[in-house]
Scaffold this motif. Structure first.
Motif, PDB file in Angstrom:
ATOM      1  N   ALA A   1       0.833  -1.209   0.000  1.00 44.80           N
ATOM      2  CA  ALA A   1       0.000   0.000   0.000  1.00 44.80           C
ATOM      3  C   ALA A   1       0.867   1.258   0.000  1.00 44.80           C
ATOM      4  CB  ALA A   1      -0.921   0.000   1.220  1.00 44.80           C
ATOM      5  N   TRP A   2       1.931   1.245   0.780  1.00 42.34           N
ATOM      6  CA  TRP A   2       2.856   2.375   0.830  1.00 42.34           C
ATOM      7  C   TRP A   2       3.553   2.568  -0.519  1.00 42.34           C
ATOM      8  CZ3 TRP A   2       4.330   6.769   2.499  1.00 42.34           C
ATOM      9  CH2 TRP A   2       5.670   7.180   2.573  1.00 42.34           C
ATOM     10  N   ALA A   3       3.994   1.462  -1.123  1.00 40.61           N
ATOM     11  CA  ALA A   3       4.657   1.537  -2.426  1.00 40.61           C
ATOM     12  C   ALA A   3       3.699   2.032  -3.506  1.00 40.61           C
ATOM     13  CB  ALA A   3       5.222   0.176  -2.806  1.00 40.61           C
ATOM     14  N   THR A   4       2.446   1.577  -3.465  1.00 40.58           N
ATOM     15  CA  THR A   4       1.462   2.011  -4.456  1.00 40.58           C
ATOM     16  C   THR A   4       1.182   3.503  -4.331  1.00 40.58           C
ATOM     17  OG1 THR A   4       0.426  -0.175  -4.438  1.00 40.58           O
ATOM     18  CG2 THR A   4      -0.878   1.647  -5.320  1.00 40.58           C
ATOM     19  N   TRP A   5       1.087   3.979  -3.096  1.00 35.33           N
ATOM     20  CA  TRP A   5       0.833   5.405  -2.897  1.00 35.33           C
ATOM     21  C   TRP A   5       2.017   6.243  -3.363  1.00 35.33           C
ATOM     22  CZ3 TRP A   5       2.750   9.405   0.260  1.00 35.33           C
ATOM     23  CH2 TRP A   5       1.923  10.536   0.347  1.00 35.33           C
ATOM     24  N   LEU A   6       3.234   5.790  -3.090  1.00 35.78           N
ATOM     25  CA  LEU A   6       4.417   6.509  -3.574  1.00 35.78           C
ATOM     26  C   LEU A   6       4.468   6.514  -5.098  1.00 35.78           C
ATOM     27  CD1 LEU A   6       7.181   5.245  -1.081  1.00 35.78           C
ATOM     28  CD2 LEU A   6       6.091   7.513  -1.129  1.00 35.78           C
ATOM     29  N   ASP A   7       4.151   5.386  -5.706  1.00 35.53           N
ATOM     30  CA  ASP A   7       4.188   5.288  -7.173  1.00 35.53           C
ATOM     31  C   ASP A   7       3.223   6.257  -7.835  1.00 35.53           C
ATOM     32  OD1 ASP A   7       6.200   3.469  -7.615  1.00 35.53           O
ATOM     33  OD2 ASP A   7       4.899   1.713  -7.503  1.00 35.53           O
ATOM     34  N   SER A   8       2.116   6.566  -7.153  1.00 36.26           N
ATOM     35  CA  SER A   8       1.115   7.449  -7.763  1.00 36.26           C
ATOM     36  C   SER A   8       1.633   8.871  -7.952  1.00 36.26           C
ATOM     37  CB  SER A   8      -0.159   7.470  -6.912  1.00 36.26           C
ATOM     38  OG  SER A   8       0.101   8.031  -5.625  1.00 36.26           O
ATOM     39  N   TYR A   9       2.744   9.218  -7.326  1.00 37.89           N
ATOM     40  CA  TYR A   9       3.326  10.555  -7.468  1.00 37.89           C
ATOM     41  C   TYR A   9       4.675  10.521  -8.188  1.00 37.89           C
ATOM     42  CZ  TYR A   9      -0.311  11.842  -4.187  1.00 37.89           C
ATOM     43  OH  TYR A   9      -1.528  12.045  -3.582  1.00 37.89           O
ATOM     44  N   LEU A  10       4.972   9.400  -8.810  1.00 34.10           N
ATOM     45  CA  LEU A  10       6.187   9.263  -9.609  1.00 34.10           C
ATOM     46  C   LEU A  10       5.826   9.261 -11.089  1.00 34.10           C
ATOM     47  CD1 LEU A  10       8.221   6.528  -7.659  1.00 34.10           C
ATOM     48  CD2 LEU A  10       8.849   8.932  -7.961  1.00 34.10           C
ATOM     49  N   PRO A  11       6.741   9.685 -11.952  1.00 35.34           N
ATOM     50  CA  PRO A  11       6.491   9.571 -13.395  1.00 35.34           C
ATOM     51  C   PRO A  11       6.296   8.105 -13.787  1.00 35.34           C
ATOM     52  CG  PRO A  11       8.364  11.018 -12.957  1.00 35.34           C
ATOM     53  CD  PRO A  11       8.012  10.363 -11.650  1.00 35.34           C
ATOM     54  N   ALA A  12       5.497   7.876 -14.805  1.00 37.61           N
ATOM     55  CA  ALA A  12       5.168   6.507 -15.211  1.00 37.61           C
ATOM     56  C   ALA A  12       6.398   5.631 -15.451  1.00 37.61           C
ATOM     57  CB  ALA A  12       4.280   6.550 -16.457  1.00 37.61           C
ATOM     58  N   PRO A  13       7.462   6.125 -16.088  1.00 38.08           N
ATOM     59  CA  PRO A  13       8.623   5.243 -16.312  1.00 38.08           C
ATOM     60  C   PRO A  13       9.345   4.841 -15.033  1.00 38.08           C
ATOM     61  CG  PRO A  13       8.647   7.121 -17.830  1.00 38.08           C
ATOM     62  CD  PRO A  13       7.613   7.408 -16.780  1.00 38.08           C
ATOM     63  N   LYS A  14       9.112   5.525 -13.928  1.00 40.28           N
ATOM     64  CA  LYS A  14       9.835   5.250 -12.683  1.00 40.28           C
ATOM     65  C   LYS A  14       9.003   4.458 -11.672  1.00 40.28           C
ATOM     66  CE  LYS A  14      12.786   9.382 -12.934  1.00 40.28           C
ATOM     67  NZ  LYS A  14      14.053   8.626 -13.127  1.00 40.28           N
TER      68      LYS A  14
ATOM     69  N   HIS B   1      17.919   6.464  -4.546  1.00 42.30           N
ATOM     70  CA  HIS B   1      18.129   7.904  -4.381  1.00 42.30           C
ATOM     71  C   HIS B   1      17.425   8.684  -5.494  1.00 42.30           C
ATOM     72  CE1 HIS B   1      20.274  11.643  -3.427  1.00 42.30           C
ATOM     73  NE2 HIS B   1      20.413  11.789  -4.737  1.00 42.30           N
ATOM     74  N   GLU B   2      17.543   8.225  -6.728  1.00 45.04           N
ATOM     75  CA  GLU B   2      16.891   8.907  -7.847  1.00 45.04           C
ATOM     76  C   GLU B   2      15.369   8.852  -7.733  1.00 45.04           C
ATOM     77  OE1 GLU B   2      18.377   7.199 -11.398  1.00 45.04           O
ATOM     78  OE2 GLU B   2      20.427   7.970 -11.139  1.00 45.04           O
ATOM     79  N   LEU B   3      14.843   7.713  -7.293  1.00 43.29           N
ATOM     80  CA  LEU B   3      13.391   7.589  -7.133  1.00 43.29           C
ATOM     81  C   LEU B   3      12.886   8.497  -6.020  1.00 43.29           C
ATOM     82  CD1 LEU B   3      13.005   3.709  -7.541  1.00 43.29           C
ATOM     83  CD2 LEU B   3      12.297   5.470  -9.168  1.00 43.29           C
ATOM     84  N   ALA B   4      13.599   8.516  -4.911  1.00 40.98           N
ATOM     85  CA  ALA B   4      13.196   9.400  -3.807  1.00 40.98           C
ATOM     86  C   ALA B   4      13.293  10.861  -4.224  1.00 40.98           C
ATOM     87  CB  ALA B   4      14.064   9.130  -2.583  1.00 40.98           C
ATOM     88  N   GLN B   5      14.323  11.191  -4.960  1.00 38.93           N
ATOM     89  CA  GLN B   5      14.475  12.568  -5.431  1.00 38.93           C
ATOM     90  C   GLN B   5      13.359  12.949  -6.394  1.00 38.93           C
ATOM     91  OE1 GLN B   5      18.169  13.439  -7.594  1.00 38.93           O
ATOM     92  NE2 GLN B   5      18.515  15.135  -6.172  1.00 38.93           N
ATOM     93  N   ALA B   6      12.972  12.021  -7.265  1.00 40.36           N
ATOM     94  CA  ALA B   6      11.878  12.284  -8.198  1.00 40.36           C
ATOM     95  C   ALA B   6      10.556  12.451  -7.454  1.00 40.36           C
ATOM     96  CB  ALA B   6      11.777  11.145  -9.214  1.00 40.36           C
ATOM     97  N   TRP B   7      10.355  11.665  -6.396  1.00 43.57           N
ATOM     98  CA  TRP B   7       9.118  11.801  -5.618  1.00 43.57           C
ATOM     99  C   TRP B   7       9.065  13.154  -4.918  1.00 43.57           C
ATOM    100  CZ3 TRP B   7       7.428  12.518  -0.637  1.00 43.57           C
ATOM    101  CH2 TRP B   7       6.099  12.181  -0.366  1.00 43.57           C
ATOM    102  N   LEU B   8      10.191  13.587  -4.373  1.00 44.63           N
ATOM    103  CA  LEU B   8      10.235  14.886  -3.702  1.00 44.63           C
ATOM    104  C   LEU B   8      10.107  16.035  -4.687  1.00 44.63           C
ATOM    105  CD1 LEU B   8      13.103  14.171  -1.141  1.00 44.63           C
ATOM    106  CD2 LEU B   8      10.658  14.367  -0.644  1.00 44.63           C
TER     107      LEU B   8
END
Length: 218
Positions: free
Chosen positions: A126-139, A165-172
């Motif tokens: 659930a946490w991963a799905t919620w984070l993914d919803s605010y990431l670009p589709a390729p990430k 690190h890149e994924l966290a940076q993209a989410w932020l």
């Protein structure tokens, strides 16, 4: 006849008659005496302004005020993410606790925008799905796999740490407004409501004014 005599006879009468009448200027027309001079209008001054100028000035002032308010609100809204970016850049990617540090940082940042009850105990898929919803589709579909490794004894490789690190940076860096997870989604993914236990108390939102708070592991 002698030519000199003829010339003297022609010129002499003109000189010898000084009493000849001199033409006089014509008398002014009485009808023109009643006419007045042309009166020119006063020149248009720059002050005071017409009502149209005041309306335009008021509209410009209102737009500038709204723009300043919007910029201040935008800066205030992104302050927690900005502080989290600085903390993320300071984390040691080769440290054994790097995954937990990143996970805790993301949760604390999320709780700066959403209530603690909606985020504190959100974990797993659930946490991963919620984070993914605010990431670009390729990430998408990667950050959950990497964060799940914090429960495994094998640490991340340097390549995986760089990817996290890149994924966290993209989410932020996302400009989307964060919203609480949908109740039906989190229940289907195994979401458990926080009950005020020590886990919820150990997590605190990111405060822009103080970026040196200890990071609790999630």
């Amino acid at each position: 006849m002698d030519p000199a005599t003829v010339n003297s006879e022609i010129v002499t009468p003109v000189i010898a008659n000084p009493q000849a009448p001199v033409p006089m200027a014509s008398a002014p027309n009485p009808a023109l005496a009643d006419l007045q001079d042309i009166i020119h209008p006063d020149p248009i001054g720059a002050w005071p302004w017409a009502i149209g100028y005041w309306l335009v000035l008021a509209l410009v002032f209102a737009l500038i005020t709204l723009l300043v308010i919007w910029l201040k609100k935008r800066a205030r809204d992104f302050a927690p993410k900005k502080a989290a970016k600085q903390l993320l850049s300071q984390l040691d990617r080769q440290a054994p606790s790097y995954i937990s540090d990143v996970n805790s940082l993301l949760k604390r940042t999320a709780m700066s925008y959403i209530s603690r009850d909606a985020i504190a105990s959100l974990d797993g898929e659930a946490w991963a799905t919620w984070l993914d919803s605010y990431l670009p589709a390729p990430k998408r579909q990667r950050i959950g796999h990497l964060l799940a490794k914090r429960h495994q004894p094998t640490p991340l490789t340097l390549v995986e740490a760089n990817e996290l690190h890149e994924l966290a940076q993209a989410w932020l860096a996302s400009k989307a407004t964060l919203s609480a997870p949908e109740q039906n989604l989190v229940q289907a993914k195994g979401y458990v409501q926080a009950s005020g236990n020590a886990q919820a108390k150990s997590q605190a939102p990111i405060q822009p004014a103080d970026t040196k708070q200890p990071e609790a592991q999630c």
